[in-house]
Design a protein around this motif. Structure first.
Motif, PDB file in Angstrom:
ATOM      1  N   GLU A 164     -12.099  12.228  41.852  1.00  0.00           N
ATOM      2  CA  GLU A 164     -11.153  13.319  41.577  1.00  0.00           C
ATOM      3  C   GLU A 164     -10.228  13.008  40.388  1.00  0.00           C
ATOM      4  OE1 GLU A 164     -10.587  16.453  42.219  1.00  0.00           O
ATOM      5  OE2 GLU A 164     -12.473  16.472  43.352  1.00  0.00           O
ATOM      6  N   GLY A 165      -9.736  11.766  40.352  1.00  0.00           N
ATOM      7  CA  GLY A 165      -8.827  11.365  39.275  1.00  0.00           C
ATOM      8  C   GLY A 165      -9.497  11.477  37.915  1.00  0.00           C
ATOM      9  N   LEU A 166     -10.736  10.957  37.829  1.00  0.00           N
ATOM     10  CA  LEU A 166     -11.487  10.995  36.575  1.00  0.00           C
ATOM     11  C   LEU A 166     -11.802  12.438  36.185  1.00  0.00           C
ATOM     12  CD1 LEU A 166     -12.968   9.536  34.291  1.00  0.00           C
ATOM     13  CD2 LEU A 166     -14.919   9.220  35.808  1.00  0.00           C
ATOM     14  N   LEU A 167     -12.169  13.248  37.208  1.00  0.00           N
ATOM     15  CA  LEU A 167     -12.481  14.654  36.928  1.00  0.00           C
ATOM     16  C   LEU A 167     -11.265  15.376  36.330  1.00  0.00           C
ATOM     17  CD1 LEU A 167     -14.623  16.037  39.902  1.00  0.00           C
ATOM     18  CD2 LEU A 167     -15.198  16.055  37.481  1.00  0.00           C
ATOM     19  N   PRO A 224     -11.658  21.069  28.664  1.00  0.00           N
ATOM     20  CA  PRO A 224     -11.564  22.121  29.694  1.00  0.00           C
ATOM     21  C   PRO A 224     -12.672  23.166  29.569  1.00  0.00           C
ATOM     22  CG  PRO A 224      -9.897  22.450  27.990  1.00  0.00           C
ATOM     23  CD  PRO A 224     -10.619  21.190  27.637  1.00  0.00           C
ATOM     24  N   GLY A 225     -12.852  23.933  30.648  1.00  0.00           N
ATOM     25  CA  GLY A 225     -13.745  25.091  30.608  1.00  0.00           C
ATOM     26  C   GLY A 225     -15.173  24.804  31.012  1.00  0.00           C
ATOM     27  N   PHE A 226     -15.451  23.664  31.629  1.00  0.00           N
ATOM     28  CA  PHE A 226     -16.824  23.369  32.042  1.00  0.00           C
ATOM     29  C   PHE A 226     -16.947  23.275  33.561  1.00  0.00           C
ATOM     30  CE2 PHE A 226     -16.763  22.134  27.632  1.00  0.00           C
ATOM     31  CZ  PHE A 226     -17.966  22.664  27.195  1.00  0.00           C
ATOM     32  N   ALA A 227     -18.165  23.500  34.048  1.00  0.00           N
ATOM     33  CA  ALA A 227     -18.387  23.530  35.498  1.00  0.00           C
ATOM     34  C   ALA A 227     -18.457  22.129  36.095  1.00  0.00           C
ATOM     35  CB  ALA A 227     -19.679  24.280  35.803  1.00  0.00           C
ATOM     36  N   ALA A 228     -18.991  21.166  35.332  1.00  0.00           N
ATOM     37  CA  ALA A 228     -19.143  19.808  35.875  1.00  0.00           C
ATOM     38  C   ALA A 228     -19.271  18.805  34.735  1.00  0.00           C
ATOM     39  CB  ALA A 228     -20.382  19.735  36.765  1.00  0.00           C
ATOM     40  N   TYR A 229     -19.203  17.518  35.094  1.00  0.00           N
ATOM     41  CA  TYR A 229     -19.313  16.445  34.101  1.00  0.00           C
ATOM     42  C   TYR A 229     -20.307  15.422  34.617  1.00  0.00           C
ATOM     43  CZ  TYR A 229     -15.156  18.723  32.381  1.00  0.00           C
ATOM     44  OH  TYR A 229     -14.295  19.672  31.903  1.00  0.00           O
ATOM     45  N   ILE A 230     -21.131  14.930  33.704  1.00  0.00           N
ATOM     46  CA  ILE A 230     -22.136  13.918  34.055  1.00  0.00           C
ATOM     47  C   ILE A 230     -21.809  12.670  33.247  1.00  0.00           C
ATOM     48  CG2 ILE A 230     -24.589  13.319  33.794  1.00  0.00           C
ATOM     49  CD1 ILE A 230     -25.236  16.253  34.190  1.00  0.00           C
ATOM     50  N   GLU A 231     -21.914  11.513  33.861  1.00  0.00           N
ATOM     51  CA  GLU A 231     -21.748  10.279  33.083  1.00  0.00           C
ATOM     52  C   GLU A 231     -23.132   9.707  32.784  1.00  0.00           C
ATOM     53  OE1 GLU A 231     -19.085   7.280  34.612  1.00  0.00           O
ATOM     54  OE2 GLU A 231     -19.300   6.097  32.773  1.00  0.00           O
ATOM     55  N   LEU A 234     -10.998  14.380  32.716  1.00  0.00           N
ATOM     56  CA  LEU A 234     -12.036  14.988  31.873  1.00  0.00           C
ATOM     57  C   LEU A 234     -11.775  16.483  31.693  1.00  0.00           C
ATOM     58  CD1 LEU A 234     -15.252  13.195  33.237  1.00  0.00           C
ATOM     59  CD2 LEU A 234     -13.897  12.600  31.233  1.00  0.00           C
ATOM     60  N   ARG A 235     -11.338  17.144  32.779  1.00  0.00           N
ATOM     61  CA  ARG A 235     -11.048  18.585  32.676  1.00  0.00           C
ATOM     62  C   ARG A 235      -9.900  18.836  31.705  1.00  0.00           C
ATOM     63  NH1 ARG A 235     -11.255  19.198  38.698  1.00  0.00           N
ATOM     64  NH2 ARG A 235     -13.474  19.537  39.130  1.00  0.00           N
ATOM     65  N   ALA A 236      -8.927  17.918  31.698  1.00  0.00           N
ATOM     66  CA  ALA A 236      -7.795  18.084  30.777  1.00  0.00           C
ATOM     67  C   ALA A 236      -8.251  17.854  29.330  1.00  0.00           C
ATOM     68  CB  ALA A 236      -6.682  17.102  31.146  1.00  0.00           C
ATOM     69  N   GLU A 237      -9.137  16.867  29.138  1.00  0.00           N
ATOM     70  CA  GLU A 237      -9.595  16.559  27.779  1.00  0.00           C
ATOM     71  C   GLU A 237     -10.596  17.591  27.256  1.00  0.00           C
ATOM     72  OE1 GLU A 237     -11.287  12.662  27.983  1.00  0.00           O
ATOM     73  OE2 GLU A 237      -9.350  11.654  28.087  1.00  0.00           O
ATOM     74  N   SER A 271     -15.147   8.978  26.309  1.00  0.00           N
ATOM     75  CA  SER A 271     -13.796   8.903  26.838  1.00  0.00           C
ATOM     76  C   SER A 271     -13.575   7.475  27.317  1.00  0.00           C
ATOM     77  CB  SER A 271     -13.633   9.902  27.995  1.00  0.00           C
ATOM     78  OG  SER A 271     -12.328   9.795  28.516  1.00  0.00           O
ATOM     79  N   LYS A 272     -12.639   6.822  26.709  1.00  0.00           N
ATOM     80  CA  LYS A 272     -12.280   5.423  27.049  1.00  0.00           C
ATOM     81  C   LYS A 272     -13.512   4.518  27.120  1.00  0.00           C
ATOM     82  CE  LYS A 272      -8.213   6.951  29.568  1.00  0.00           C
ATOM     83  NZ  LYS A 272      -8.444   8.404  29.550  1.00  0.00           N
ATOM     84  N   GLY A 273     -14.345   4.626  26.118  1.00  0.00           N
ATOM     85  CA  GLY A 273     -15.504   3.741  26.033  1.00  0.00           C
ATOM     86  C   GLY A 273     -16.663   4.126  26.943  1.00  0.00           C
ATOM     87  N   ARG A 274     -16.527   5.239  27.685  1.00  0.00           N
ATOM     88  CA  ARG A 274     -17.628   5.698  28.552  1.00  0.00           C
ATOM     89  C   ARG A 274     -18.180   7.007  27.999  1.00  0.00           C
ATOM     90  NH1 ARG A 274     -14.658   5.202  34.301  1.00  0.00           N
ATOM     91  NH2 ARG A 274     -16.594   6.040  35.159  1.00  0.00           N
TER      92      ARG A 274
END
Lengths: 469, 62
Positions: free
Chosen positions: A63-66, A74-81, A69-72, A20-23
Motif C-alpha cells: 500500500e505504501g509503495l502504491l 497518477p491516473g493509472f489502474a495498476a503498477y507492475i514491477e 507510485l500513484r503520486a508520482e 523510481s528509486k532505482g527500481r
C-alpha cells in the motif's frame, strides 16, 4: 534519484515504464490490467516467467509503495514491477544467432498465449532483451485477448523484425546493423521487393513471406475487407495459426543454422602469435586482478570469441563483450549456452560505437551510455585502434576514460610486434612515436599506473591503470 | 510514378502478409468444417452415436 520515464517507452497508450528509486516499474491502464490479471489468475503469467520466456514481473501490492507510485505517476489502474535487466542491447548490435533466438522466444510465447486464448499484438525485436545469455520478452502490455485465434495480427511485424533480416543475412550477405540502423521498424514488403531482383523475388524460399504477399498487396482492392472487418469475426479454431507458427519456427531455425561464417577473427585464437606460456601468464595476471578488485561490471573491448569475457564473468562481473567482427561474437554467444553467465555479447566497433537513435534521438541510448563499466579490458587491441582505427594514443586514452568508471587493463603492443608489422605492411604512416614510455605518459593524464607487467616470449606488456578521480 | 509512390505510401506494410494469412486461414477453416461435416454424415449413415461431451474440465473452451 530517478523518477524518470524510460525514453523508449511512449508508443503504447496503455502505459509506460519508469524508474523510481532505482527500481523499474510499469504503469498500466484498466484494459491492460484486465488482460494481465486474467493471465495471472490462470497461472499462465507465472509459468511464462518460470520458463524464462517473460522477464520476472509482479503487481505492486504494498500500500505504501502504491501511494508513492500513484503520486508520482497518477491516473493509472495498476503498477507492475519488473526485474532490472542491466545490459540493454538492440537488434542492430545482435548476431544472427541472437536474432534467431529472439525470434524463437517470440514464437514460443505467441504459441503459448494462443493456446490460452491470448496473443501478442506486437512482434518487434525491441520487445526482447538478453538476460544471462538468454532472450526474454519485456513488454507485457503487448499481450491482448483477440477475437480471432486462427490469425496472428503481428505476422507482418514479425517478418520485418526477424524473418527478413535473417533471410537477407543468410542468402544475400546483409549485416543486421545495415538492416536495422536506418529502419528501426525493419524493412517492409515493398522495400523487400526493391532489394531483391525479380529473379530472386520468385525463389521458392520467398513465396510465403515475400512473393505471394507482394502479389496480394498489389492486387488489394477497395472492395477487399478491411483489417477491422477481418479481425472483428470471432474464430476459436487455432489450427491455422499453429501451422503458421510452426512454419515460421522451422524457417527461422533453418536460416540461423545455414548462416555461413566469414569473419577474419573467428579463427584468431588458433592462428595468433602467442606461446602457451604467454597466454597462461596473461590469463593469470588478468584473473588475479579481477579477484583482487572484484569489478561489478566489465566491458571487454575487442572480445573476440570471449576467453577473457568468461574469466571476468566467472569472477562475478556482469560483462558487455563487444567486437566489430560479427562471426567472432556469434561464436562467443554460442559458447555461452547453458553457462548462465551474465554476459551480453554485441557486435560493436568501438571506434564507431552505436549511436543514440529513434524519437528525439533518445529512444535508444548510444552504446557508450549503456556500456560504461567499472573495469574495461582491451587486450590485443591497441594496434587495431592505432592502425585500422587511425586513432592517436591520446584519442584511445580519451575513449577508454569515457567508458570506464574505475579501471582499465590495456595490453601494450609495440610497433615491432609481428601483428603490428602485419597491419602496417602497406602503410606509410609513421608509428615510431608509439612506445611503452610514450603510451604511459599519454595515459597518465587520465589514469594512475597501478602496475606494468611484461608478457613472456613477447615484447608486449599488460598495463593496469586506475582512472583519476 | 507519383501515383504508384502515393499508393505504396498509403498501404500498411503488413497488408500483403495479412491478406495471404487470412486466405490460408480461411482455406484451412473450410477444410476443418468439411472434415467435421463429412465425419458427422458418415457417423449418421453408419448409425454411430456422436461422442458425448467430455467431463474433463481441461477440454472445455473456458
Amino acid at each position: 534519484m530517478q523518477n524518470d520515464r524510460v525514453a523508449g517507452s511512449f508508443r503504447d497508450p496503455s502505459g509506460y515504464v519508469f524508474w523510481s528509486k532505482g527500481r523499474l516499474f510499469r504503469a498500466i491502464d484498466q484494459g491492460c490490467l484486465e488482460t494481465l490479471s486474467g493471465l495471472k489468475q490462470k497461472g499462465i503469467l507465472d509459468r511464462l516467467i518460470a520458463d524464462g520466456l517473460v522477464v520476472p514481473s509482479w503487481f505492486v501490492e504494498d500500500e505504501g509503495l502504491l501511494r508513492t507510485l500513484r503520486a508520482e505517476h497518477p491516473g493509472f489502474a495498476a503498477y507492475i514491477e519488473h526485474e532490472v535487466i542491466e545490459s540493454i542491447s538492440y537488434p542492430y548490435e545482435w548476431t544472427v544467432s541472437m536474432l534467431a533466438h529472439a525470434a524463437e522466444v517470440t514464437l514460443d510465447l505467441q504459441t503459448r498465449l494462443m493456446k490460452a486464448g491470448y496473443a501478442l499484438k506486437d512482434a518487434t525485436a525491441f520487445n526482447i532483451q538478453f538476460s544471462k545469455g538468454k532472450p526474454v520478452f519485456i513488454d507485457l502490455p503487448s499481450i491482448e485477448r483477440p477475437k480471432r485465434l486462427d490469425l496472428w495480427y503481428a505476422l507482418g511485424q514479425f517478418q520485418r523484425m526477424f524473418l527478413y533480416p535473417l533471410l537477407l543475412s543468410r542468402h544475400y550477405g546483409w549485416d543486421l546493423a545495415s538492416y536495422f540502423l536506418t529502419r528501426l521498424d525493419g524493412r517492409g514488403l515493398q522495400e523487400m521487393g526493391h532489394i531483391l531482383s525479380p529473379g530472386q523475388r520468385w525463389h521458392p524460399r520467398l513465396w510465403m513471406d515475400v512473393s505471394l504477399p507482394l502479389l496480394l498487396e498489389g492486387k488489394s482492392s477497395k472492395k477487399a475487407p478491411t483489417g477491422q472487418q477481418i479481425l472483428g469475426k470471432s474464430v476459436q479454431n487455432t489450427a491455422p495459426q499453429e501451422i503458421l507458427l510452426n512454419r515460421l519456427r522451422s524457417k527461422i531455425r533453418k536460416l540461423a543454422a545455414g548462416y555461413h561464417r566469414q569473419g577474419t577473427w573467428a579463427t584468431y585464437e588458433t592462428t595468433c602469435t602467442y606461446s602457451a606460456t604467454a597466454t597462461n601468464t596473461k590469463k593469470e595476471l588478468v584473473k588475479r586482478y579481477f579477484e583482487k578488485t572484484k569489478p561489478r561490471s566489465v566491458l571487454d573491448v575487442g572480445c573476440n570469441t570471449g576467453e577473457y569475457t568468461f574469466l571476468a564473468a566467472e569472477c562475478g562481473a556482469r560483462v558487455f563483450a563487444v567486437d566489430g567482427d560479427h562471426d567472432a561474437v556469434d561464436i562467443l554467444y554460442r559458447r555461452m549456452k547453458g553457462k548462465g553467465l551474465a554476459v551480453t555479447p554485441l557486435v560493436v566497433n568501438i571506434c564507431q560505437p552505436t549511436p543514440a537513435i529513434g524519437y528525439l534521438n533518445q529512444e535508444r541510448a548510444s552504446f557508450l551510455d549503456r556500456g560504461r563499466s567499472e573495469c574495461v579490458i582491451a587486450l590485443a587491441l591497441l594496434h587495431h585502434l592505432l592502425v585500422s582505427g587511425n586513432l592517436s594514443l591520446a584519442a584511445c586514452r580519451d575513449m577508454f576514460a569515457r567508458v570506464t568508471t574505475d579501471s582499465l587493463i590495456l595490453e601494450f603492443v609495440p610497433t615491432d610486434d609481428p601483428m603490428f608489422l602485419q597491419l602496417t605492411k602497406y602503410r606509410t604512416t609513421e608509428f615510431s612515436g608509439v612506445t611503452l614510455e610514450s603510451c604511459l605518459e599519454v595515459f597518465s593524464s587520465c589514469f594512475d599506473v597501478a602496475s606494468v607487467e611484461p608478457l613472456p616470449d613477447l615484447k608486449r606488456h599488460l598495463l593496469f591503470l586506475r582512472k583519476k578521480a | 510514378m507519383v501515383g504508384v509512390g502515393m499508393t505504396i505510401a498509403y498501404i500498411d506494410p503488413g497488408t500483403g502478409s495479412f491478406l495471404l494469412q487470412s486466405a490460408i486461414a480461411g482455406a484451412i477453416g473450410v477444410f476443418f468444417y468439411f472434415r467435421s461435416a463429412i465425419k458427422r454424415l458418415v457417423d449418421r449413415l453408419l448409425g454411430r452415436n456422436r461422442t458425448p461431451p467430455s467431463d474433463d474440465p481441461n477440454s472445455s473452451n473456458g
